[in-house]
Scaffold this motif. Structure first.
Motif, mmCIF file in Angstrom:
data_model
loop_
_atom_site.group_PDB
_atom_site.id
_atom_site.type_symbol
_atom_site.label_atom_id
_atom_site.label_comp_id
_atom_site.label_asym_id
_atom_site.label_seq_id
_atom_site.Cartn_x
_atom_site.Cartn_y
_atom_site.Cartn_z
ATOM 1 N N ARG A 353 0.841 -1.207 0.000
ATOM 2 C CA ARG A 353 0.000 0.000 0.000
ATOM 3 C C ARG A 353 0.871 1.251 0.000
ATOM 4 N N ALA A 354 1.930 1.223 0.803
ATOM 5 C CA ALA A 354 2.815 2.384 0.892
ATOM 6 C C ALA A 354 3.545 2.627 -0.426
ATOM 7 N N ILE A 355 4.045 1.561 -1.045
ATOM 8 C CA ILE A 355 4.746 1.699 -2.325
ATOM 9 C C ILE A 355 3.828 2.305 -3.377
ATOM 10 N N GLU A 356 2.596 1.825 -3.435
ATOM 11 C CA GLU A 356 1.657 2.331 -4.431
ATOM 12 C C GLU A 356 1.229 3.765 -4.134
ATOM 13 N N GLU A 357 1.081 4.110 -2.871
ATOM 14 C CA GLU A 357 0.730 5.483 -2.510
ATOM 15 C C GLU A 357 1.798 6.449 -3.011
ATOM 16 N N VAL A 358 3.065 6.074 -2.805
ATOM 17 C CA VAL A 358 4.166 6.947 -3.198
ATOM 18 C C VAL A 358 4.324 6.990 -4.717
ATOM 19 N N ALA A 359 4.310 5.812 -5.350
ATOM 20 C CA ALA A 359 4.596 5.746 -6.783
ATOM 21 C C ALA A 359 3.477 6.310 -7.642
ATOM 22 N N ARG A 360 2.222 6.177 -7.219
ATOM 23 C CA ARG A 360 1.111 6.564 -8.086
ATOM 24 C C ARG A 360 0.400 7.835 -7.662
ATOM 25 N N TYR A 361 0.617 8.248 -6.404
ATOM 26 C CA TYR A 361 -0.076 9.449 -5.940
ATOM 27 C C TYR A 361 0.894 10.499 -5.397
ATOM 28 N N GLY A 362 1.853 10.052 -4.574
ATOM 29 C CA GLY A 362 2.753 11.004 -3.937
ATOM 30 C C GLY A 362 3.582 11.817 -4.906
ATOM 31 N N ARG A 363 3.977 11.221 -6.033
ATOM 32 C CA ARG A 363 4.838 11.944 -6.975
ATOM 33 C C ARG A 363 4.121 13.122 -7.612
ATOM 34 N N HIS A 364 2.847 12.975 -7.895
ATOM 35 C CA HIS A 364 2.098 14.094 -8.461
ATOM 36 C C HIS A 364 2.094 15.268 -7.492
ATOM 37 N N GLU A 365 1.970 14.923 -6.225
ATOM 38 C CA GLU A 365 1.936 15.972 -5.203
ATOM 39 C C GLU A 365 3.289 16.654 -5.079
ATOM 40 N N VAL A 366 4.367 15.839 -5.115
ATOM 41 C CA VAL A 366 5.714 16.399 -4.974
ATOM 42 C C VAL A 366 6.058 17.289 -6.156
ATOM 43 N N TYR A 367 5.800 16.795 -7.354
ATOM 44 C CA TYR A 367 6.138 17.575 -8.533
ATOM 45 C C TYR A 367 5.326 18.864 -8.601
ATOM 46 N N GLY A 368 4.172 18.877 -7.946
ATOM 47 C CA GLY A 368 3.334 20.066 -7.987
ATOM 48 C C GLY A 368 3.669 21.065 -6.912
ATOM 49 N N GLU A 369 4.563 20.685 -5.982
ATOM 50 C CA GLU A 369 4.903 21.590 -4.898
ATOM 51 C C GLU A 369 6.268 22.217 -5.150
ATOM 52 N N LYS A 370 6.474 23.419 -4.669
ATOM 53 C CA LYS A 370 7.751 24.099 -4.817
ATOM 54 C C LYS A 370 8.620 23.840 -3.595
ATOM 55 N N GLY A 371 9.900 23.862 -3.835
ATOM 56 C CA GLY A 371 10.829 23.766 -2.718
ATOM 57 C C GLY A 371 11.181 22.340 -2.331
ATOM 58 N N ILE A 372 10.699 21.325 -3.039
ATOM 59 C CA ILE A 372 11.053 19.959 -2.742
ATOM 60 C C ILE A 372 12.048 19.489 -3.787
ATOM 61 N N SER A 373 13.250 19.181 -3.346
ATOM 62 C CA SER A 373 14.281 18.727 -4.285
ATOM 63 C C SER A 373 14.708 17.326 -3.915
ATOM 64 N N ALA A 374 15.330 16.638 -4.871
ATOM 65 C CA ALA A 374 15.772 15.280 -4.634
ATOM 66 C C ALA A 374 16.903 15.277 -3.625
ATOM 67 N N GLN A 375 16.756 14.483 -2.579
ATOM 68 C CA GLN A 375 17.775 14.364 -1.560
ATOM 69 C C GLN A 375 18.051 12.885 -1.298
ATOM 70 N N PRO A 376 19.312 12.500 -1.166
ATOM 71 C CA PRO A 376 19.606 11.113 -0.841
ATOM 72 C C PRO A 376 19.229 10.810 0.609
ATOM 73 N N ALA A 377 19.035 9.539 0.911
ATOM 74 C CA ALA A 377 18.765 9.162 2.297
ATOM 75 C C ALA A 377 19.935 9.573 3.160
ATOM 76 N N ILE A 378 19.676 9.951 4.388
ATOM 77 C CA ILE A 378 20.708 10.390 5.314
ATOM 78 C C ILE A 378 21.761 9.300 5.449
ATOM 79 N N GLY A 379 23.019 9.682 5.332
ATOM 80 C CA GLY A 379 24.098 8.716 5.502
ATOM 81 C C GLY A 379 24.605 8.141 4.201
ATOM 82 N N LEU A 380 23.946 8.423 3.077
ATOM 83 C CA LEU A 380 24.396 7.918 1.790
ATOM 84 C C LEU A 380 24.756 9.091 0.881
ATOM 85 N N ALA A 381 25.953 9.116 0.428
ATOM 86 C CA ALA A 381 26.398 10.172 -0.478
ATOM 87 C C ALA A 381 26.190 9.725 -1.909
ATOM 88 N N GLU A 382 25.511 10.552 -2.699
ATOM 89 C CA GLU A 382 25.291 10.205 -4.112
ATOM 90 C C GLU A 382 26.550 10.532 -4.911
#
Length: 382
Positions: A353-382
């Motif tokens: 349920r969580a995977i589908e919420e993020v992949a199919r719904y959460g991304r639309h919300e993120v892309y529509g909001e300002k100020g949210i940029s891609a960040q790696p998980a804490i402790g992992l350097a890209e």
């Protein structure tokens, strides 16, 4: 991600409102947006230590792949070449008077195709260690006792010849001893030095001390159980303690090449049927839930999503409803637990349920909001 977070928070709160859960925690990372999502409910938040149980096998797999890439080990090596002197490992696998112990390889142990008996489900007076744990009966066991129980169970198949994986905890007890022999230190120290330390995981460790009260107690149906001696006995097959946030860092590191050369991952992709709807590779679980099993949590979705194939997930699911999964097609990682010894479907359903919420719904919300940029998980350097 606010709406997706709110929906998942309500779902976690609904679980902890029942008598069967003292806490639920999940952490999610979305590769497409770089966004993280953290949910905690009841006595668990995403920084609370919990028993990861069978997730420990992923830690063992990571260490074995490190040895492979360092040319200290091959998956085709015989177990007896690395186990060291072990009087309890003699005649460990006998079928019809033939001893197959010297034919067991590292690959066989990791893929549950060794044909060894399972000490955890070893029946003594019509019971097993699993039954005892669910009933809250605490007990301890040593490596030597594990080998004795596995031998008493008897070999169940010639090593490597079964077309199915037969889940056997004895395999990972042996892998733990092999890791200790190669490194010349305890498994707890190896996990600290090779995984927890390099990734900065301060709350991730191998549970060895029954007086350690940091992890939240597991639930068995509507009863909280206190079984520290059993949890300290699992070691390589189920002894890791971690948090949802640190688990997220680990599962990303596992698949993204921070722990070992990413080119070694295909060594694990040798799938055999395990139990429906899962297949087991070499130290790794593949989970593909059919459409009909996902209908229950999709009834409120848009009609175009209801009958879509659920996401394929790699990782593992543990006793105690712990989940560490990566959905490669969706690019979503999830770690956490529902902290319940029975009914593992609850954590799997929550994870999907969580995977589908993020992949199919959460991304639309993120892309529509300002100020949210891609960040790696804490402790992992890209």
């Amino acid at each position: 991600m606010r709406k997706a977070t709110a929906r998942l928070q309500r779902l976690a709160d609904k679980l902890t409102a029942t008598d069967w859960h003292n806490g639920v925690a999940i952490s999610i990372f979305d590769q497409a947006t770089g966004a993280e999502l953290h949910i905690g409910s009841g006595e668990l938040d995403t920084r609370t230590p919990f028993f990861a149980t069978h997730i420990t096998k992923l830690f063992v797999s990571a260490i074995i792949l490190q040895f492979v890439t360092e040319n200290r080990l091959s998956l085709e090596d015989k177990m007896i070449d690395h186990i060291g002197y072990c009087s309890h490992c003699k005649e460990l696998h006998v079928i019809d008077g033939v001893d197959y112990t010297d034919q067991i390889t590292i690959r066989h142990l990791m893929s549950h195709t060794s044909g060894l008996g399972d000490f955890f489900l070893f029946k003594m007076q019509a019971r097993s260690l699993r039954h005892s744990m669910i009933d809250g009966i605490d007990s301890s066991w040593s490596f030597e006792e594990v080998m004795q129980r596995a031998r008493s169970h008897g070999g169940i198949a010639i090593p490597g010849e079964s077309k199915k994986a037969t889940y056997t905890e004895s395999n990972y007890q042996l892998l733990g001893r092999i890791i200790e022999n190669i490194e010349g230190k305890s498994l707890a120290e190896v996990i600290r030095d090779r995984i927890a330390g390099p990734l900065g995981l301060s709350s991730t460790y191998l549970y060895c001390d029954p007086s350690d009260h940091r992890p939240l107690n597991l639930m068995s149906r509507n009863r909280e159980v206190y079984i520290p001696r059993a949890m300290a006995s699992f070691q390589a097959d189920g002894g890791v303690v971690t948090t949802a946030r640190e688990g997220l860092i680990f599962i990303r590191a596992f698949f993204e090449g921070y722990l070992f050369d990413k080119a070694a991952l295909p060594l694990l992709y040798d799938w055999r049927p395990l139990f429906f709807p899962a297949r087991f590779g070499v130290g790794l679980l593949e989970l593909q839930v059919p459409r009909w099993m996902a209908l229950r949590h999709r009834l409120r979705m848009h009609t175009r999503h209801i009958f879509k194939r659920p996401p394929l997930c790699l990782g593992t699911v543990g006793l105690g409803n712990a989940v560490f999964l990566y959905a490669p097609d969706e690019g979503v990682y999830i770690s956490g637990t529902a902290n319940q010894l029975v009914d593992p479907e609850r954590s799997v359903s929550l994870a999907l349920r969580a995977i589908e919420e993020v992949a199919r719904y959460g991304r639309h919300e993120v892309y529509g909001e300002k100020g949210i940029s891609a960040q790696p998980a804490i402790g992992l350097a890209e």
